[in-house]
Motif scaffolding. Sequence first.
Motif, PDB file in Angstrom:
ATOM      1  N   LEU A   2       0.839  -1.183   0.000  1.00 21.36           N
ATOM      2  CA  LEU A   2       0.000   0.000   0.000  1.00 21.36           C
ATOM      3  C   LEU A   2       0.877   1.237   0.000  1.00 21.36           C
ATOM      4  N   GLU A  33       7.576  -3.762   7.966  1.00 22.90           N
ATOM      5  CA  GLU A  33       6.250  -3.326   7.536  1.00 22.90           C
ATOM      6  C   GLU A  33       6.286  -2.084   6.641  1.00 22.90           C
ATOM      7  N   VAL A  52       2.007  -4.160   4.063  1.00 26.36           N
ATOM      8  CA  VAL A  52       0.992  -4.628   5.000  1.00 26.36           C
ATOM      9  C   VAL A  52      -0.358  -4.651   4.290  1.00 26.36           C
ATOM     10  N   ASP A  53      -1.348  -5.274   4.918  1.00 29.39           N
ATOM     11  CA  ASP A  53      -2.694  -5.230   4.354  1.00 29.39           C
ATOM     12  C   ASP A  53      -3.412  -3.973   4.853  1.00 29.39           C
ATOM     13  N   ARG A  54      -4.588  -3.734   4.314  1.00 24.05           N
ATOM     14  CA  ARG A  54      -5.334  -2.503   4.615  1.00 24.05           C
ATOM     15  C   ARG A  54      -5.677  -2.391   6.108  1.00 24.05           C
ATOM     16  N   ARG A  56      -4.038  -3.650   8.710  1.00 27.33           N
ATOM     17  CA  ARG A  56      -2.831  -3.305   9.474  1.00 27.33           C
ATOM     18  C   ARG A  56      -2.449  -1.851   9.230  1.00 27.33           C
ATOM     19  N   ALA A  80      -3.475   0.672  -3.354  1.00 28.00           N
ATOM     20  CA  ALA A  80      -2.801  -0.622  -3.471  1.00 28.00           C
ATOM     21  C   ALA A  80      -1.827  -0.540  -4.639  1.00 28.00           C
ATOM     22  N   THR A  82       1.101  -2.933  -6.915  1.00 25.38           N
ATOM     23  CA  THR A  82       1.681  -4.230  -7.240  1.00 25.38           C
ATOM     24  C   THR A  82       3.018  -4.005  -7.931  1.00 25.38           C
TER      25      THR A  82
END
Length: 91
Positions: A2, A33, A52-54, A56, A80, A82
Motif C-alpha cells: 500500500l 512493515e 501490510v494489508d489494509r 494493518r 494498493a 503491485t
Amino acid sequence: MLVVELAFTSSPERLAARPAHREILARLHAEGELVAAGPWVEDDGALLVFAVDRGRLEDIMDADPYYRRTPGVEVRSVRAWTPIVGVLQRS
C-alpha cells in the motif's frame, strides 16, 4: 503493498510532531512493515510504501497521530500497489 501519499503545510504543529513520527517509521521499517518513506524535495508532502494489508495500515495510522490528528498533515491517498521489479517479494 500500500502506498500512502501525504500533503503538508508548514504548520508548526506538523514540524513539532515530525521527530516522533520518524521514530515510528524507523521501527516499522526495522520490522519489515515499511519499505520506504520520505518527503518530496519541496517538503510539501511525502510518499510511504507499506508491506501490510489494509487493516494493518489502518492500525498503524491510528497509532501515529501524525496522520489524522496533526495540523498541517493531510492523507491525500491510500492506494494498493503491485510492484513488478525493484522490491523484494515475500512468500
